[in-house]
Design a protein around this motif. Structure first.
Motif, PDB file in Angstrom:
ATOM      1  N   LEU A  52       8.179 -56.917  15.032  1.00  0.00           N
ATOM      2  CA  LEU A  52       9.899 -56.072  15.424  1.00  0.00           C
ATOM      3  C   LEU A  52       9.545 -55.229  16.753  1.00  0.00           C
ATOM      4  CD1 LEU A  52      10.985 -55.665  11.904  1.00  0.00           C
ATOM      5  CD2 LEU A  52      12.600 -56.331  13.959  1.00  0.00           C
ATOM      6  N   ARG A  53       8.124 -54.634  16.665  1.00  0.00           N
ATOM      7  CA  ARG A  53       7.726 -54.162  18.541  1.00  0.00           C
ATOM      8  C   ARG A  53       7.099 -54.400  19.718  1.00  0.00           C
ATOM      9  NH1 ARG A  53       8.111 -52.094  13.428  1.00  0.00           N
ATOM     10  NH2 ARG A  53       8.616 -50.082  12.455  1.00  0.00           N
ATOM     11  N   GLY A  54       7.445 -55.834  19.544  1.00  0.00           N
ATOM     12  CA  GLY A  54       6.510 -56.710  20.153  1.00  0.00           C
ATOM     13  C   GLY A  54       7.759 -57.091  21.234  1.00  0.00           C
ATOM     14  N   GLY A  55       8.904 -56.541  21.282  1.00  0.00           N
ATOM     15  CA  GLY A  55       9.848 -57.188  22.319  1.00  0.00           C
ATOM     16  C   GLY A  55      10.625 -58.007  22.255  1.00  0.00           C
ATOM     17  N   ALA A  56      10.691 -59.087  21.172  1.00  0.00           N
ATOM     18  CA  ALA A  56      11.302 -59.779  21.805  1.00  0.00           C
ATOM     19  C   ALA A  56      13.120 -59.335  20.870  1.00  0.00           C
ATOM     20  CB  ALA A  56      10.615 -61.112  20.220  1.00  0.00           C
ATOM     21  N   VAL A  93      13.564 -70.941  17.619  1.00  0.00           N
ATOM     22  CA  VAL A  93      12.895 -69.940  17.465  1.00  0.00           C
ATOM     23  C   VAL A  93      13.065 -70.252  19.265  1.00  0.00           C
ATOM     24  CG1 VAL A  93      12.909 -68.813  15.908  1.00  0.00           C
ATOM     25  CG2 VAL A  93      10.841 -70.529  17.306  1.00  0.00           C
ATOM     26  N   GLN A  94      11.808 -68.664  19.931  1.00  0.00           N
ATOM     27  CA  GLN A  94      10.996 -68.960  21.473  1.00  0.00           C
ATOM     28  C   GLN A  94       9.410 -69.301  21.338  1.00  0.00           C
ATOM     29  OE1 GLN A  94      14.409 -67.265  21.762  1.00  0.00           O
ATOM     30  NE2 GLN A  94      15.274 -69.156  22.338  1.00  0.00           N
ATOM     31  N   ALA A  95       9.288 -68.951  19.743  1.00  0.00           N
ATOM     32  CA  ALA A  95       7.685 -68.281  19.760  1.00  0.00           C
ATOM     33  C   ALA A  95       7.640 -68.327  17.958  1.00  0.00           C
ATOM     34  CB  ALA A  95       6.771 -67.556  20.244  1.00  0.00           C
ATOM     35  N   TRP A  96       6.805 -69.940  17.592  1.00  0.00           N
ATOM     36  CA  TRP A  96       6.202 -68.512  16.543  1.00  0.00           C
ATOM     37  C   TRP A  96       5.001 -68.353  16.000  1.00  0.00           C
ATOM     38  CZ3 TRP A  96       9.294 -69.580  12.246  1.00  0.00           C
ATOM     39  CH2 TRP A  96      10.324 -70.615  11.603  1.00  0.00           C
ATOM     40  N   GLY A 120       2.914 -62.241  18.902  1.00  0.00           N
ATOM     41  CA  GLY A 120       3.720 -63.256  18.908  1.00  0.00           C
ATOM     42  C   GLY A 120       5.227 -63.050  19.610  1.00  0.00           C
ATOM     43  N   SER A 121       5.578 -61.756  19.235  1.00  0.00           N
ATOM     44  CA  SER A 121       6.907 -61.017  20.203  1.00  0.00           C
ATOM     45  C   SER A 121       6.577 -61.308  21.413  1.00  0.00           C
ATOM     46  CB  SER A 121       7.056 -59.541  19.348  1.00  0.00           C
ATOM     47  OG  SER A 121       8.709 -59.263  19.517  1.00  0.00           O
TER      48      SER A 121
END
Length: 476
Positions: free
Chosen positions: A260-264, A297-300, A425-426
């Motif tokens: 949640l804090r990684g930019g996604a 999703v764009q990444a897992w 991951g984000s």
């Protein structure tokens, strides 16, 4: 960006520069920088006792010339000659003209015990395989004194290209390195022997790629995703988290916290810990199905606290989006399935997990971290983030390995790696490639750990909460 170059490249750059300079100029540049650093350590030079440990190579000559400069400023300088018949003659003559004295290695103990400063010029950047017994004995004596220790180029006993340490090695308070950082100054276990590192510019130029890269604030700021005015949560990227189990629901919560804090723009969660995730983060998009049923999703991110859920790991690896594999996922992932992927893959083992993947003892990984991360990247045809005292990120091929300069020992706490997995991951989902996502994630995670701990014990949830402040710190 801070860079480190191999011994071969440093020597080639030195040869090219020396061919254009008068004899001895390059060594005098190094000696001047070394002497200035030693003076800074001493504070007051006049009347202080300085001992030079002088081997047969250029490092010994640098120490002698620097010692001559200190002697001319009133220091009492004693050079311990470990190879008297192979000591650099011009440098030795310069020390003696300045009033310095020399003693053989057998007589080193008494001046060492009285020294205010010890200058380590025993072995140069080409040293491998550990110190000889006479030099190792001097290292033991240094460890029993209160003298400050300055290493010339790198501490004797550490290997410049690998960061490996075999047997005794000098533990420096300051390492003065010339022209470029050497990999061993940035990678443990050697890094802990180097103390603070001061780079002296002697005019070297490097046309080729560096061996190591260390991002700095400006580099990270350029890579961080920034939403545009027309962005929505889906354009910013959606990261899927397949993590947690009935035994380890907290791993899912912490991975989601990092994500949640990684930019996604959004986080989808799949797994048995949905209730725990929603209780803590109601903004999470929770699915009760399989990863294939979760939505776009764009990444897992897969693996943190997953227990034995091999089906989820296989399903995620079978997708065509970037995937980060951590913790239990590393144990459950099929190597051939990882190698067959066409989308980016980021593996994030700690030393114990890396050892299991390589089939070696954990001590072997910890003693040769650079070799281990490169071998894993080649073996799995994936980008590998090797966590630890110095986090390394390597992609397959011959490109530079990234070394993370941030962090704190307080990050060695349960769940910290889950936060890092979600964060990196984000960043993958936001569009960074695997090398950048791993490097930037580790950088922010390390800064957040420092901020959250502030010299005291810290929990993984505290680290996740501090990521926003670390992000602001980088972009300010």
């Amino acid at each position: 960006m801070r860079t480190a170059y191999s011994v071969e490249m440093v020597r080639a750059a030195e040869r090219e520069l020396m061919a254009r300079l008068p004899d001895g100029v390059l060594m005098q540049r190094a000696a001047a920088g070394l002497a200035a650093a030693c003076a800074d350590v001493l504070g007051r030079v006049y009347g202080r006792r300085v001992v030079l440990l002088v081997g047969s190579g250029d490092n010994g000559a640098d120490a002698l010339y620097a010692g001559a400069r200190l002697a001319r400023r009133g220091a009492g300088v004693t050079a311990v000659l470990l190879a008297p018949d192979r000591t650099h003659p011009e440098a030795l003559a310069a020390l003696r003209r300045a009033g310095g004295r020399t003693v053989p290695g057998a007589d080193a103990e008494e001046p060492l015990r009285r020294a205010d400063l010890v200058v380590d010029g025993i072995v140069g950047i080409g040293g491998t395989g550990g110190l000889r017994p006479d030099a190792a004995a001097l290292v033991d004596v240094i460890g029993e004194t209160r003298a400050a220790v300055v290493a010339v180029d790198l501490p004797s006993g550490v290997e410049a290209d690998t960061g490996e340490v075999h047997g005794s090695a000098v533990r420096a308070d300051l390492t003065v390195t010339f022209g470029a950082h050497k990999p061993g100054l940035l990678v443990d276990p050697a890094r802990e022997y180097a103390g603070s590192v001061r780079l002296v510019d002697i005019g070297l130029a490097f046309p080729g790629e560096a061996e190591l890269e260390a991002l700095q604030h400006a580099d990270v700021a350029r890579l961080l995703p920034v939403p545009a005015a027309e962005s929505d949560k889906y354009r910013r990227g959606v990261v899927g988290i397949a993590a947690g189990s009935s035994r380890y629901p907290g791993a899912a919560v912490l991975a989601v916290a990092g994500a949640l804090r990684g930019g996604a723009g959004a986080v989808r969660y799949v797994g048995p810990a949905g209730d725990a995730v929603l209780a803590r983060f109601p903004e999470t998009l929770v699915s009760t199905g399989t990863p294939e049923q979760a939505g776009r999703v764009q990444a897992w991110v897969v693996g943190p606290g997953a227990g034995d859920d091999a089906d989820a790991v296989a399903a995620v690896l079978g997708t065509d989006v970037p995937v980060l594999v951590d913790a239990d996922g590393l144990r459950l992932a099929d190597r051939d399935a990882v190698r067959a992927r066409r989308a980016p893959t980021l593996l994030t083992p700690h030393a114990g997990e890396a050892a299991a993947l390589l089939g070696v003892a954990r001590e072997e990984v910890e003693g040769a971290r650079l070799r281990a991360v490169r071998e894993l990247a080649e073996r799995y045809a994936a980008t590998v983030l090797l966590k630890g005292s110095t986090t390394l990120v390597a992609s397959p091929g011959d490109g530079p390995v990234r070394v993370n300069p941030t962090g704190t020992g307080w990050l060695a706490t349960a769940g910290s790696g889950d936060v890092l997995s979600g964060l990196a991951g984000s960043l993958l989902a936001a569009g960074l490639d695997a090398l950048d996502a791993g490097s930037v994630g580790a950088y922010l995670h390390g800064l957040a750990g420092r901020r959250a701990a502030d010299g005291a014990p810290v929990g993984a949830h505290d680290v996740a909460e501090a990521v926003r402040e670390a992000w602001r710190d980088v972009t300010d």
